[in-house]
Design a protein around this motif. Structure first.
Motif, PDB file in Angstrom:
ATOM      1  N   MET A 250       0.841  -1.206   0.000  1.00 59.02           N
ATOM      2  CA  MET A 250       0.000   0.000   0.000  1.00 59.02           C
ATOM      3  C   MET A 250       0.878   1.260   0.000  1.00 59.02           C
ATOM      4  SD  MET A 250      -2.763   1.215   2.852  1.00 59.02           S
ATOM      5  CE  MET A 250      -1.532   2.069   3.789  1.00 59.02           C
ATOM      6  N   THR A 251       0.531   2.233  -0.821  1.00 58.93           N
ATOM      7  CA  THR A 251       1.288   3.485  -0.843  1.00 58.93           C
ATOM      8  C   THR A 251       0.809   4.375   0.298  1.00 58.93           C
ATOM      9  OG1 THR A 251       1.357   3.310  -3.234  1.00 58.93           O
ATOM     10  CG2 THR A 251       1.984   5.430  -2.296  1.00 58.93           C
ATOM     11  N   GLU A 252       1.728   4.731   1.199  1.00 56.72           N
ATOM     12  CA  GLU A 252       1.325   5.580   2.333  1.00 56.72           C
ATOM     13  C   GLU A 252       1.143   7.024   1.873  1.00 56.72           C
ATOM     14  OE1 GLU A 252       2.979   4.079   6.471  1.00 56.72           O
ATOM     15  OE2 GLU A 252       4.627   4.576   5.103  1.00 56.72           O
ATOM     16  N   ARG A 253       0.200   7.716   2.482  1.00 58.38           N
ATOM     17  CA  ARG A 253      -0.047   9.131   2.198  1.00 58.38           C
ATOM     18  C   ARG A 253      -0.178   9.888   3.503  1.00 58.38           C
ATOM     19  NH1 ARG A 253      -1.968  11.601  -2.201  1.00 58.38           N
ATOM     20  NH2 ARG A 253      -3.046  13.036  -0.803  1.00 58.38           N
ATOM     21  N   PHE A 254       0.214  11.153   3.471  1.00 59.42           N
ATOM     22  CA  PHE A 254       0.046  12.011   4.641  1.00 59.42           C
ATOM     23  C   PHE A 254      -1.066  13.011   4.335  1.00 59.42           C
ATOM     24  CE2 PHE A 254       1.303  15.941   6.997  1.00 59.42           C
ATOM     25  CZ  PHE A 254       1.066  15.445   8.270  1.00 59.42           C
ATOM     26  N   THR A 255      -1.922  13.270   5.308  1.00 59.55           N
ATOM     27  CA  THR A 255      -3.076  14.137   5.008  1.00 59.55           C
ATOM     28  C   THR A 255      -3.097  15.422   5.848  1.00 59.55           C
ATOM     29  OG1 THR A 255      -4.368  12.868   6.584  1.00 59.55           O
ATOM     30  CG2 THR A 255      -4.594  12.249   4.255  1.00 59.55           C
ATOM     31  N   GLY A 256      -2.062  15.646   6.656  1.00 60.11           N
ATOM     32  CA  GLY A 256      -2.041  16.854   7.505  1.00 60.11           C
ATOM     33  C   GLY A 256      -1.693  18.109   6.714  1.00 60.11           C
ATOM     34  N   SER A 257      -1.797  19.270   7.397  1.00 58.41           N
ATOM     35  CA  SER A 257      -1.499  20.559   6.756  1.00 58.41           C
ATOM     36  C   SER A 257      -0.152  21.100   7.238  1.00 58.41           C
ATOM     37  CB  SER A 257      -2.602  21.563   7.089  1.00 58.41           C
ATOM     38  OG  SER A 257      -2.132  22.862   6.816  1.00 58.41           O
ATOM     39  N   PHE A 258       0.683  21.481   6.276  1.00 53.32           N
ATOM     40  CA  PHE A 258       2.016  22.003   6.615  1.00 53.32           C
ATOM     41  C   PHE A 258       1.978  23.468   7.055  1.00 53.32           C
ATOM     42  CE2 PHE A 258       3.138  18.123   4.663  1.00 53.32           C
ATOM     43  CZ  PHE A 258       4.402  17.806   5.128  1.00 53.32           C
ATOM     44  N   THR A 259       0.803  24.075   6.943  1.00 54.67           N
ATOM     45  CA  THR A 259       0.721  25.495   7.327  1.00 54.67           C
ATOM     46  C   THR A 259      -0.187  25.714   8.536  1.00 54.67           C
ATOM     47  OG1 THR A 259      -0.962  25.752   5.632  1.00 54.67           O
ATOM     48  CG2 THR A 259       1.258  26.473   5.057  1.00 54.67           C
ATOM     49  N   GLN A 260      -0.682  24.621   9.121  1.00 51.21           N
ATOM     50  CA  GLN A 260      -1.590  24.794  10.266  1.00 51.21           C
ATOM     51  C   GLN A 260      -0.802  24.772  11.575  1.00 51.21           C
ATOM     52  OE1 GLN A 260      -5.098  25.381  10.333  1.00 51.21           O
ATOM     53  NE2 GLN A 260      -4.391  25.910  12.402  1.00 51.21           N
ATOM     54  N   GLN A 261      -0.724  25.942  12.201  1.00 49.83           N
ATOM     55  CA  GLN A 261      -0.074  26.007  13.514  1.00 49.83           C
ATOM     56  C   GLN A 261      -1.096  25.647  14.583  1.00 49.83           C
ATOM     57  OE1 GLN A 261       2.808  25.955  12.846  1.00 49.83           O
ATOM     58  NE2 GLN A 261       3.839  27.886  12.562  1.00 49.83           N
ATOM     59  N   GLU A 262      -0.606  25.542  15.804  1.00 49.21           N
ATOM     60  CA  GLU A 262      -1.527  25.265  16.904  1.00 49.21           C
ATOM     61  C   GLU A 262      -2.385  26.498  17.186  1.00 49.21           C
ATOM     62  OE1 GLU A 262       0.119  22.091  19.898  1.00 49.21           O
ATOM     63  OE2 GLU A 262       1.348  23.896  19.918  1.00 49.21           O
ATOM     64  N   ALA A 263      -3.512  26.262  17.879  1.00 47.94           N
ATOM     65  CA  ALA A 263      -4.370  27.383  18.295  1.00 47.94           C
ATOM     66  C   ALA A 263      -3.612  28.246  19.308  1.00 47.94           C
ATOM     67  CB  ALA A 263      -5.634  26.835  18.929  1.00 47.94           C
ATOM     68  N   ILE A 264      -4.028  29.486  19.436  1.00 46.45           N
ATOM     69  CA  ILE A 264      -3.478  30.363  20.474  1.00 46.45           C
ATOM     70  C   ILE A 264      -3.916  29.790  21.831  1.00 46.45           C
ATOM     71  CG2 ILE A 264      -3.587  32.736  21.410  1.00 46.45           C
ATOM     72  CD1 ILE A 264      -2.136  32.454  18.663  1.00 46.45           C
ATOM     73  N   PRO A 265      -2.983  29.657  22.790  1.00 46.08           N
ATOM     74  CA  PRO A 265      -3.359  29.047  24.069  1.00 46.08           C
ATOM     75  C   PRO A 265      -4.425  29.856  24.817  1.00 46.08           C
ATOM     76  CG  PRO A 265      -1.032  29.719  24.055  1.00 46.08           C
ATOM     77  CD  PRO A 265      -1.569  29.990  22.699  1.00 46.08           C
ATOM     78  N   GLU A 266      -5.187  29.143  25.647  1.00 50.19           N
ATOM     79  CA  GLU A 266      -6.333  29.769  26.322  1.00 50.19           C
ATOM     80  C   GLU A 266      -5.925  30.956  27.190  1.00 50.19           C
ATOM     81  OE1 GLU A 266      -9.557  29.433  25.887  1.00 50.19           O
ATOM     82  OE2 GLU A 266      -9.137  27.974  24.320  1.00 50.19           O
TER      83      GLU A 266
ATOM     84  N   GLY B  66       1.141  13.935  -0.295  1.00 55.81           N
ATOM     85  CA  GLY B  66       0.744  14.826   0.810  1.00 55.81           C
ATOM     86  C   GLY B  66       1.898  15.476   1.549  1.00 55.81           C
ATOM     87  N   VAL B  67       3.143  15.306   1.037  1.00 53.80           N
ATOM     88  CA  VAL B  67       4.302  15.867   1.754  1.00 53.80           C
ATOM     89  C   VAL B  67       4.833  17.075   0.972  1.00 53.80           C
ATOM     90  CG1 VAL B  67       6.655  15.414   2.560  1.00 53.80           C
ATOM     91  CG2 VAL B  67       4.878  13.671   2.831  1.00 53.80           C
ATOM     92  N   GLU B  68       4.711  18.245   1.618  1.00 56.34           N
ATOM     93  CA  GLU B  68       5.051  19.520   0.964  1.00 56.34           C
ATOM     94  C   GLU B  68       6.516  19.870   1.207  1.00 56.34           C
ATOM     95  OE1 GLU B  68       3.243  23.538   1.809  1.00 56.34           O
ATOM     96  OE2 GLU B  68       1.462  22.278   1.496  1.00 56.34           O
ATOM     97  N   LEU B  69       7.324  19.727   0.173  1.00 57.37           N
ATOM     98  CA  LEU B  69       8.749  20.077   0.294  1.00 57.37           C
ATOM     99  C   LEU B  69       9.011  21.313  -0.549  1.00 57.37           C
ATOM    100  CD1 LEU B  69      10.294  16.511  -0.232  1.00 57.37           C
ATOM    101  CD2 LEU B  69       9.878  17.681   1.945  1.00 57.37           C
ATOM    102  N   LYS B  70       9.945  22.149  -0.076  1.00 54.80           N
ATOM    103  CA  LYS B  70      10.329  23.330  -0.861  1.00 54.80           C
ATOM    104  C   LYS B  70      11.777  23.151  -1.302  1.00 54.80           C
ATOM    105  CE  LYS B  70       6.528  25.587   0.179  1.00 54.80           C
ATOM    106  NZ  LYS B  70       5.404  25.411  -0.677  1.00 54.80           N
ATOM    107  N   TRP B  71      12.061  23.635  -2.508  1.00 58.52           N
ATOM    108  CA  TRP B  71      13.399  23.457  -3.079  1.00 58.52           C
ATOM    109  C   TRP B  71      14.022  24.823  -3.320  1.00 58.52           C
ATOM    110  CZ3 TRP B  71      14.439  22.798  -8.888  1.00 58.52           C
ATOM    111  CH2 TRP B  71      15.791  22.507  -9.106  1.00 58.52           C
ATOM    112  N   PHE B  72      15.221  25.027  -2.776  1.00 54.01           N
ATOM    113  CA  PHE B  72      15.882  26.325  -2.934  1.00 54.01           C
ATOM    114  C   PHE B  72      16.677  26.433  -4.228  1.00 54.01           C
ATOM    115  CE2 PHE B  72      14.563  27.003   1.352  1.00 54.01           C
ATOM    116  CZ  PHE B  72      14.465  28.381   1.463  1.00 54.01           C
ATOM    117  N   GLY B  73      16.653  25.356  -5.029  1.00 57.10           N
ATOM    118  CA  GLY B  73      17.454  25.377  -6.256  1.00 57.10           C
ATOM    119  C   GLY B  73      16.682  25.829  -7.480  1.00 57.10           C
TER     120      GLY B  73
END
Ligand SMILES: Cc1ncc(COP(=O)(O)O)c(C=O)c1O
Length: 397
Positions: free
Chosen positions: A1-17, A326-333
């Motif tokens: 089975m090909t594994e996939r990631f479904t999370g968001s690379f830009t979602q930070q945690e909520a502001i603490p209470e 689902g894996v967001e990589l950035k390339w500086f080249g």
């Protein structure tokens, strides 16, 4: 089975209470401007400055509108004038040369090593070209600060540290931002504390601190600062320092104070994730993990690896195939900037000579954000996906 990631690379945690509660207090009383305080009240911004100064061991601290503004203010405060040259990293992000350009100065780029830090041999060769170095601890990688400071001190080059990616990090237990004359931090959403926008500047130099306070737009209200020099120091600068408004407000400061108190715990959580990624990537054929020096305490809020000397097509295939899983990589080249991945020769307002050693490293840098919304298991999965795609492309080459 090909594994996939479904999370968001830009979602930070909520502001603490507790930060939300502090923000609500400010909203309810309505005194958002930093100098709008009630009788006997210090104000959230002044308290934030006092606390961050104590946290970093600095004598003075100023809270401002952004990390970029902090750097520009530091450059002005140390006396950079239009037309001056300012040494800085070839491997960094656009706000760094942008801060230099904003004061009319001209960046003088210094190369990058395979450890992703400033190339100190290249710096040695260029030290006589400028009086100031804006040193970017890009992506949290800290160079040999002992050697760098010895070189800059001997050449009388003033060091301003860009700690946008090293808030909470240290070199030989000295907090990042405390080696040079000024340390500048960002509190923007993707950094180590999140107020949307925001910046902090620390220094031990009272004249620099007074100039920075005046520059930030304090009118003649500098007496309300709690982490600033005494009023006599302001006497020397208050009529000759322009007001270039870029203050922080009490709402942002209220959000930041609880986050700064929790910084060490957050750093440990980032590093758990970083280590899971690093372990999963280690010994992948064709992939170079960035080894971290023992003297460096880092914050693993992003991870980089090198695909050194790969053909562009094979490297792009890895990026595309990871993205499809689902894996967001950035390339500086890449020849053209994509989102935040610009490089020294993308900034066409700043002259640069070709830097072949640096180009070789930049061409191999792959970069990934590590938000705290990822679990250690997510990181292990992401590493497996990258590993399988890099191995596949490497074997095919
Ligand atoms: C390396 C680096 N330095 C400085 C900054 C400036 O921070 P700000 O966005 O708060 O102006 C950033 C922001 O992305 C950055 O990545």
């Amino acid at each position: 089975m090909t594994e996939r990631f479904t999370g968001s690379f830009t979602q930070q945690e909520a502001i603490p209470e507790d930060a939300i509660a502090a923000a609500l207090d400010v909203l309810r009383h309505g005194r958002l401007h930093r100098y709008n305080v009630a009788e006997g009240e210090a104000g959230e911004t002044a308290l934030l400055e006092q606390e961050f100064a104590a946290q970093t061991g600095a004598r003075f601290c100023l809270a401002v509108a952004s990390g970029g503004y902090a750097m520009a203010t530091a450059l002005r405060a140390v006396g950079v004038k239009p037309g001056d040259r300012v040494l800085s990293n070839a491997f960094t992000l656009a706000p760094v040369p942008g801060a230099i350009a904003s004061v009319g100065a001209v960046p003088e780029f210094v190369g990058v090593t395979e450890g992703l830090t400033i190339d100190l041999d290249d710096l040695a060769a260029k030290l006589d070209r400028a009086k100031v170095l804006l040193l970017s601890h890009m992506r949290g990688h800290i160079c040999d600060m002992d050697r760098l400071m010895a070189m800059c001190d001997a050449a009388q080059v003033t060091v301003i540290e860009d700690c946008a990616h090293t808030m909470g990090a240290a070199w030989r237990d000295v907090p990042s931002g405390r080696h040079g004359a000024v340390g500048c931090y960002s509190c923007q959403t993707y950094k180590h504390v999140n107020s949307g926008e925001g910046g902090l500047l620390v220094t031990d130099d009272e004249e620099l601190a007074a100039r920075a306070v005046m520059l930030s737009g304090s009118y003649m209200l500098f007496g309300r600062h709690k982490a600033a020099p005494s009023p006599e120091v302001f006497e020397q600068v208050k009529y000759v320092t322009p007001n270039i408004s870029g203050r922080m407000d009490n709402l942002r400061a209220a959000i930041l104070r609880p986050q700064l108190r929790d910084l060490d715990r957050q750093v440990a959580r980032w590093n758990d994730r970083y280590r899971a990624l690093e372990q999963g990537l280690r010994d992948t054929p064709g992939l170079t993990v960035i080894e971290r020096p023992e003297e460096e305490s880092y914050v693993g809020s992003s991870i980089q690896f090198l695909l050194l000397d790969w053909q562009d097509k094979a490297l792009c295939d890895v990026i595309d195939r990871c993205a499809a899983r689902g894996v967001e990589l950035k390339w500086f080249g890449a020849p053209e900037p994509v989102a935040f991945t610009s490089r020294y020769d993308s900034w066409r307002y700043a002259p640069s000579e070709p830097m072949p050693k640096t180009d070789r490293v930049l061409a191999g840098i792959v970069d990934m954000r590590v938000p705290l919304t990822f679990s250690a298991e997510d990181c292990a999965l992401i590493a497996r996906i990258i590993r399988s795609e890099v191995t596949r492309a490497h074997n095919a080459a």
